[in-house]
Design a protein around this motif. Structure first.
Motif, PDB file in Angstrom:
ATOM      1  N   LYS A  92       0.827  -1.204   0.000  1.00  0.00           N
ATOM      2  CA  LYS A  92       0.000   0.000   0.000  1.00  0.00           C
ATOM      3  C   LYS A  92       0.861   1.254   0.000  1.00  0.00           C
ATOM      4  O   LYS A  92       0.600   2.227  -0.718  1.00  0.00           O
ATOM      5  CB  LYS A  92      -0.921  -0.011   1.225  1.00  0.00           C
ATOM      6  N   ALA A  93       1.928   1.268   0.826  1.00  0.00           N
ATOM      7  CA  ALA A  93       2.821   2.423   0.858  1.00  0.00           C
ATOM      8  C   ALA A  93       3.512   2.620  -0.485  1.00  0.00           C
ATOM      9  O   ALA A  93       3.698   3.756  -0.965  1.00  0.00           O
ATOM     10  CB  ALA A  93       3.854   2.246   1.973  1.00  0.00           C
ATOM     11  N   MET A  94       3.893   1.527  -1.111  1.00  0.00           N
ATOM     12  CA  MET A  94       4.529   1.633  -2.423  1.00  0.00           C
ATOM     13  C   MET A  94       3.576   2.226  -3.452  1.00  0.00           C
ATOM     14  O   MET A  94       3.953   3.088  -4.258  1.00  0.00           O
ATOM     15  CB  MET A  94       5.004   0.247  -2.876  1.00  0.00           C
ATOM     16  N   ALA A  95       2.319   1.794  -3.413  1.00  0.00           N
ATOM     17  CA  ALA A  95       1.341   2.336  -4.365  1.00  0.00           C
ATOM     18  C   ALA A  95       1.111   3.822  -4.118  1.00  0.00           C
ATOM     19  O   ALA A  95       1.003   4.620  -5.065  1.00  0.00           O
ATOM     20  CB  ALA A  95       0.028   1.556  -4.256  1.00  0.00           C
ATOM     21  N   ASP A  96       1.054   4.264  -2.842  1.00  0.00           N
ATOM     22  CA  ASP A  96       0.860   5.693  -2.536  1.00  0.00           C
ATOM     23  C   ASP A  96       2.029   6.513  -3.036  1.00  0.00           C
ATOM     24  O   ASP A  96       1.856   7.596  -3.616  1.00  0.00           O
ATOM     25  CB  ASP A  96       0.678   5.883  -1.027  1.00  0.00           C
ATOM     26  N   ARG A  97       3.242   6.045  -2.823  1.00  0.00           N
ATOM     27  CA  ARG A  97       4.396   6.799  -3.294  1.00  0.00           C
ATOM     28  C   ARG A  97       4.433   6.859  -4.827  1.00  0.00           C
ATOM     29  O   ARG A  97       4.833   7.861  -5.404  1.00  0.00           O
ATOM     30  CB  ARG A  97       5.680   6.160  -2.738  1.00  0.00           C
ATOM     31  N   GLU A  98       4.023   5.781  -5.470  1.00  0.00           N
ATOM     32  CA  GLU A  98       4.010   5.782  -6.935  1.00  0.00           C
ATOM     33  C   GLU A  98       2.993   6.779  -7.480  1.00  0.00           C
ATOM     34  O   GLU A  98       3.278   7.519  -8.434  1.00  0.00           O
ATOM     35  CB  GLU A  98       3.713   4.375  -7.450  1.00  0.00           C
ATOM     36  N   ARG A  99       1.799   6.845  -6.849  1.00  0.00           N
ATOM     37  CA  ARG A  99       0.801   7.829  -7.293  1.00  0.00           C
ATOM     38  C   ARG A  99       1.303   9.246  -7.073  1.00  0.00           C
ATOM     39  O   ARG A  99       1.114  10.125  -7.916  1.00  0.00           O
ATOM     40  CB  ARG A  99      -0.509   7.607  -6.529  1.00  0.00           C
ATOM     41  N   GLN A 100       1.941   9.488  -5.955  1.00  0.00           N
ATOM     42  CA  GLN A 100       2.458  10.829  -5.683  1.00  0.00           C
ATOM     43  C   GLN A 100       3.547  11.206  -6.691  1.00  0.00           C
ATOM     44  O   GLN A 100       3.618  12.342  -7.158  1.00  0.00           O
ATOM     45  CB  GLN A 100       3.009  10.880  -4.249  1.00  0.00           C
ATOM     46  N   TYR A 101       4.384  10.249  -7.008  1.00  0.00           N
ATOM     47  CA  TYR A 101       5.426  10.528  -7.987  1.00  0.00           C
ATOM     48  C   TYR A 101       4.835  10.830  -9.364  1.00  0.00           C
ATOM     49  O   TYR A 101       5.270  11.761 -10.053  1.00  0.00           O
ATOM     50  CB  TYR A 101       6.373   9.325  -8.072  1.00  0.00           C
ATOM     51  N   VAL A 129      14.527  -0.370   0.205  1.00  0.00           N
ATOM     52  CA  VAL A 129      13.452  -0.666   1.159  1.00  0.00           C
ATOM     53  C   VAL A 129      12.098  -0.424   0.535  1.00  0.00           C
ATOM     54  O   VAL A 129      11.138  -1.136   0.756  1.00  0.00           O
ATOM     55  CB  VAL A 129      13.625   0.199   2.434  1.00  0.00           C
ATOM     56  N   GLY A 130      11.965   0.564  -0.302  1.00  0.00           N
ATOM     57  CA  GLY A 130      10.675   0.874  -0.919  1.00  0.00           C
ATOM     58  C   GLY A 130      10.841   1.203  -2.390  1.00  0.00           C
ATOM     59  O   GLY A 130      11.887   0.994  -3.007  1.00  0.00           O
ATOM     60  N   LEU A 131       9.819   1.776  -2.960  1.00  0.00           N
ATOM     61  CA  LEU A 131       9.818   2.141  -4.385  1.00  0.00           C
ATOM     62  C   LEU A 131      10.706   3.346  -4.613  1.00  0.00           C
ATOM     63  O   LEU A 131      10.732   4.265  -3.801  1.00  0.00           O
ATOM     64  CB  LEU A 131       8.381   2.440  -4.843  1.00  0.00           C
ATOM     65  N   ARG A 132      11.496   3.363  -5.716  1.00  0.00           N
ATOM     66  CA  ARG A 132      12.340   4.515  -6.021  1.00  0.00           C
ATOM     67  C   ARG A 132      11.478   5.724  -6.316  1.00  0.00           C
ATOM     68  O   ARG A 132      10.393   5.632  -6.884  1.00  0.00           O
ATOM     69  CB  ARG A 132      13.237   4.211  -7.227  1.00  0.00           C
ATOM     70  N   SER A 133      12.013   6.884  -5.959  1.00  0.00           N
ATOM     71  CA  SER A 133      11.250   8.110  -6.159  1.00  0.00           C
ATOM     72  C   SER A 133      11.249   8.578  -7.594  1.00  0.00           C
ATOM     73  O   SER A 133      10.522   9.483  -7.950  1.00  0.00           O
ATOM     74  CB  SER A 133      11.843   9.220  -5.270  1.00  0.00           C
ATOM     75  N   GLY A 134      12.103   8.024  -8.432  1.00  0.00           N
ATOM     76  CA  GLY A 134      12.119   8.423  -9.836  1.00  0.00           C
ATOM     77  C   GLY A 134      13.049   9.564 -10.133  1.00  0.00           C
ATOM     78  O   GLY A 134      13.019  10.131 -11.224  1.00  0.00           O
ATOM     79  N   SER A 135      13.899   9.950  -9.120  1.00  0.00           N
ATOM     80  CA  SER A 135      14.781  11.079  -9.355  1.00  0.00           C
ATOM     81  C   SER A 135      15.828  10.759 -10.403  1.00  0.00           C
ATOM     82  O   SER A 135      16.291  11.637 -11.115  1.00  0.00           O
ATOM     83  CB  SER A 135      15.462  11.474  -8.050  1.00  0.00           C
ATOM     84  N   GLU A 136      16.223   9.444 -10.502  1.00  0.00           N
ATOM     85  CA  GLU A 136      17.222   9.105 -11.510  1.00  0.00           C
ATOM     86  C   GLU A 136      16.626   9.170 -12.910  1.00  0.00           C
ATOM     87  O   GLU A 136      17.248   9.622 -13.848  1.00  0.00           O
ATOM     88  CB  GLU A 136      17.770   7.704 -11.234  1.00  0.00           C
ATOM     89  N   GLU A 137      15.382   8.686 -13.042  1.00  0.00           N
ATOM     90  CA  GLU A 137      14.771   8.728 -14.363  1.00  0.00           C
ATOM     91  C   GLU A 137      14.482  10.154 -14.810  1.00  0.00           C
ATOM     92  O   GLU A 137      14.591  10.491 -15.985  1.00  0.00           O
ATOM     93  CB  GLU A 137      13.468   7.934 -14.357  1.00  0.00           C
ATOM     94  N   GLY A 138      14.107  11.024 -13.874  1.00  0.00           N
ATOM     95  CA  GLY A 138      13.735  12.380 -14.252  1.00  0.00           C
ATOM     96  C   GLY A 138      14.827  13.387 -14.079  1.00  0.00           C
ATOM     97  O   GLY A 138      14.591  14.591 -14.204  1.00  0.00           O
ATOM     98  N   GLU A 139      16.060  12.961 -13.688  1.00  0.00           N
ATOM     99  CA  GLU A 139      17.140  13.904 -13.440  1.00  0.00           C
ATOM    100  C   GLU A 139      17.612  14.529 -14.751  1.00  0.00           C
ATOM    101  O   GLU A 139      17.740  13.863 -15.770  1.00  0.00           O
ATOM    102  CB  GLU A 139      18.289  13.172 -12.753  1.00  0.00           C
ATOM    103  N   MET A 140      17.857  15.822 -14.738  1.00  0.00           N
ATOM    104  CA  MET A 140      18.344  16.557 -15.914  1.00  0.00           C
ATOM    105  C   MET A 140      19.837  16.790 -15.737  1.00  0.00           C
ATOM    106  O   MET A 140      20.273  17.287 -14.701  1.00  0.00           O
ATOM    107  CB  MET A 140      17.626  17.899 -16.049  1.00  0.00           C
ATOM    108  N   VAL A 141      20.656  16.402 -16.709  1.00  0.00           N
ATOM    109  CA  VAL A 141      22.104  16.567 -16.632  1.00  0.00           C
ATOM    110  C   VAL A 141      22.554  17.454 -17.779  1.00  0.00           C
ATOM    111  O   VAL A 141      21.906  17.543 -18.831  1.00  0.00           O
ATOM    112  CB  VAL A 141      22.821  15.192 -16.699  1.00  0.00           C
TER     113      VAL A 141
END
Length: 745
Positions: free
Chosen positions: A608-617, A730-742
């Motif tokens: 459930k926590a993983m699904a909530d973090r994914e929706r927020q992301y 421990v949980g779902l990645r926040s997606g910062s690597e996929e969305g990081e701008m370099v």
């Protein structure tokens, strides 16, 4: 010259009267003082008399007192005792009594009376007499002549009564009323006349007072009798209420002074109140005594409460029927109850104290009897040094002297028993010291194999111990033997501990050999020549012990190799699961069937926590214009985390597993973030005006740039040495690597 002061008495106390100024004083005037009194009057010391009649002297300035006559007072008294010319005493006058004038001077004054005032009596109306009053010329031949002064005084006083002279008249007014009467000259001296007038005035005032008292007493008695005939007049009746009731009575009209009537009525009311109070006090005392008897009959306990006792008292028939209990207030009943409870408590406490004293006496007697029992056992030799309670208890368990001691406070039977044993121990210490001295002198050492007969034979050879009882020597030998055995065991444990430490030291040396290093396949015969010269090798006595140390080292090396192989297999399995090409091998299936992972009780909450973090992301990514990772990558990432967690659970959480996963997680995560082939990339600002030339990481699809990024991540991780990947697993990645701008290189 006659003194102007005269001495008089009033109620037994002497005072002094000035005939000219009409002043009176208690202090004796200086004119009437004797020479000794004048000398002592100027002294600060004054003589006084104590209540028991003993004279003492008081200093008026220093306030000091002494029982002995001061020297200054003695000197002044001695100087005043010199003979002087006798003085004619001053005439004395007693108010309300007989005159104290001296008879001879009075007689002389009467003889010279005619000579002194002869010419004055022959004055005309235009002249003044000796009293300052104008009068006519009187014939002195008809003057009354009395034999004594008392008779003349009585005649003069009779004249005053006949002329109805009032006591409040002045002397001048009295003279005008009586001077023409021949009895006026019954006293020749004007001073005597005035003194007689004052005496008469005092007597008349006293008589008037007596008559007023008698009249008031008779009026009070009659008034009281009249008021008693009116029973409607109570102790609380007021004057304005009672006056109409009695104003028709004859006694009421016997006096015209309304203040006097009211005063008599108030006195009667006070008497009624006093009688009423006394009657109420008697009734109340009787009621309180009866109440005490009622309380005693209720059989109350010391802990009875007031509410219960009050209900019981109110329900008593005697209390309800007798009217005298109505005079008692609730406070009076409460006071009686408290006094009764206090008496019950006092009785109860006294009884408890007697029981306590009796109990203490009984316990002391039981203790003394038990001590006598222990003394008997001690005399019989059953209690001695080293005797145990379990040995003596079967013999005394049925004895009344022992059973009476059970359960009582204070010293227990066991405490008293140990006291007796301690006394035996103290006596044994003296004998033990002699035994130690004999052993030291004989240089005899006791070993675990020494027997009692050998010890007794040694003791019998010395006169200090030859006469000791065998029981005592037996106890001493047993203790010495026990001490020797204990020391032997301690030495054995110490040697074993030393051997274990030597084995550990040899293991450490074998483990750290470098040429060649020890491996799991190394044999003992190969390694023995390399360590034979070491001190750790020589400190061990046998080859079996040395071989045990070597085998333990080999066993640990094999366990480590198995752990490494297990970690490698786990890594391969996880890698194959992430790539989707995992083909379970027969060995893995066998391992999985042999060991089932434990159920995760937090799996539902974690999902459930993983699904909530994914929706927020996803919401944040849509708001910023950045796209979330592709669904395939998200599913692979989730599958990877779940697989790694399950694998850790199957392995039991080895301490090296997290570190290895942290090193490999960076590369695998970068691989998972690559976009799938054929997917359209989003525009990151190249087509917009003023774009910064940024692009999404991994969007170029270049394998060389991916390897560079991997190396940069590894160098960064080595510098910081922070297992960031392990934390994110421990949980779902926040997606910062996929969305990081370099920035472009």
């Amino acid at each position: 010259m006659a003194s102007i002061w005269s001495q008089a008495e009033s109620n037994g106390r002497t005072y002094y009267y000035n005939t000219i100024t009409k002043a009176t004083q208690w202090t004796k005037p200086e004119e009437l003082m004797t020479p000794s009194e004048r000398a002592l009057a100027n002294q600060p010391w004054k003589q006084h008399t104590s209540p028991d009649g003993r004279p003492y002297w008081y200093h008026s300035e220093t306030k000091a007192t002494t029982w002995e006559m001061p020297e200054v007072y003695k000197n002044a008294l001695a100087q005043s005792s010199q003979p002087t010319k006798p003085q004619i005493p001053a005439p004395q006058f007693v108010a309300g009594g007989t005159s104290s004038f001296s008879s001879q001077p009075q007689q002389r004054d009467r003889d010279d009376y005619g000579e002194r005032i002869g010419q004055d009596r022959q004055i005309g109306y235009g002249q003044m007499d000796v009293n300052g009053t104008r009068g006519a010329t009187f014939d002195t031949q008809n003057d009354p002549n009395y034999a004594t002064f008392e008779e003349g005084e009585a005649a003069f006083i009779s004249l005053l009564r006949r002329q109805k002279v009032q006591p409040d008249w002045s002397w001048e007014q009295t003279m005008r009323a009586t001077i023409k009467d021949p009895q006026y000259r019954a006293l020749k001296d004007p001073k005597d006349r005035k003194a007689a007038f004052e005496k008469y005035a005092v007597e008349v005032r006293l008589q008037e007072k007596d008559r007023a008292k008698e009249r008031l007493a008779k009026l009070r008695a009659d008034f009281g009798t009249m008021l008693r005939r009116h029973p409607e007049i109570k102790h609380y009746t007021r004057w304005k209420t009672a006056r109409p009731m009695i104003e028709g009575e004859t006694i009421f009209r016997s006096t015209n002074d309304d203040t006097e009537r009211k005063q008599l009525f108030e006195e009667y009311i006070i008497e009624l109140k006093k009688t009423h109070i006394e009657r109420e006090a008697v009734t109340r005392k009787s009621a309180m005594d009866e109440l005490v008897h009622i309380l005693k009959g209720l059989n109350l306990e010391p802990y009875t409460r007031w509410a219960e006792a009050h209900d019981m008292i109110q329900s008593e028939e005697k209390f309800k029927e007798d009217t005298k209990f109505q005079t008692l207030s609730k406070s009076d009943i409460l006071t009686a109850f408290e006094n009764h409870i206090k008496s019950l408590e006092r009785t109860f406490n006294d009884e408890r104290q007697r029981e306590k004293i009796s109990k203490v006496r009984r316990e002391r007697q039981n203790r003394d009897r038990f001590l006598d029992l222990l003394s008997e056992l001690r005399a019989a030799g059953k209690i001695k040094a080293g005797t145990k309670w379990m040995t003596i208890h079967p013999e005394i368990k049925d004895d009344p002297r022992y059973t009476n001691m059970l359960g009582q406070p204070g010293s227990t039977p066991l405490d008293l028993f140990w006291d007796v044993v301690e006394e035996e121990e103290r006596a044994l210490r003296l004998v033990r010291n002699d035994v130690y001295d004999v052993l030291e002198d004989k240089r005899y050492e006791i070993t675990p194999k020494t027997t009692l007969e050998e010890f007794l034979s040694v003791m019998s050879t010395d006169r200090r111990t030859s006469n000791l009882p065998h029981d005592t020597l037996d106890i001493i030998f047993a203790r010495l033997l026990e001490k020797v055995v204990r020391r032997t065991e301690d030495d054995k444990h110490a040697s074993e501990r030393h051997q274990r430490r030597a084995i550990d030291a040899l293991r450490s040396k074998i483990k750290h050999l470098s040429s060649p290093p020890v491996t799991a396949s190394t044999a003992w015969e190969t390694i023995r020549p390399q360590i034979a010269h070491l001190d750790e090798f020589k400190s061990l006595e046998s080859d079996d012990i040395r071989k045990q140390a070597f085998e333990k080292v080999i066993r640990r090396l094999r366990e480590k190799e198995e752990d490494v192989a297990e970690r490698e297999r786990s890594k391969r399995d996880r890698r194959e699961m992430r790539n989707g090409h995992h083909e379970p091998r027969e060995r893995d299936h066998h391992r999985d069937r042999a060991r089932t992972p434990e159920p995760d009780i937090y799996e539902a909450e974690r999902r459930k926590a993983m699904a909530d973090r994914e929706r927020q992301y996803n919401y944040k990514a849509g708001a910023t214009g950045l796209s979330p990772p592709p669904p395939a990558a998200r599913s692979r990432d989730r599958h990877e985390r779940l697989g790694s967690r399950g694998e850790r659970e199957r392995r039991g959480g080895h301490r090296y597993a997290d570190a290895d996963e942290g090193r490999d997680g960076g590369r695998e995560r970068l691989f998972a973030t690559r976009p799938a082939r054929g997917e359209r990339e989003l525009d990151y600002g190249e087509s917009r005006a003023g774009g910064s030339g940024r692009r999404r990481r991994g969007s170029d699809g270049s394998e060389g740039s991916a390897r560079k990024r991997v190396r940069r991540e590894e160098r960064k991780r080595e510098k910081t040495k922070t297992p960031e990947v392990v934390k994110e697993e421990v949980g779902l990645r926040s997606g910062s690597e996929e969305g990081e701008m370099v920035e472009d290189d």
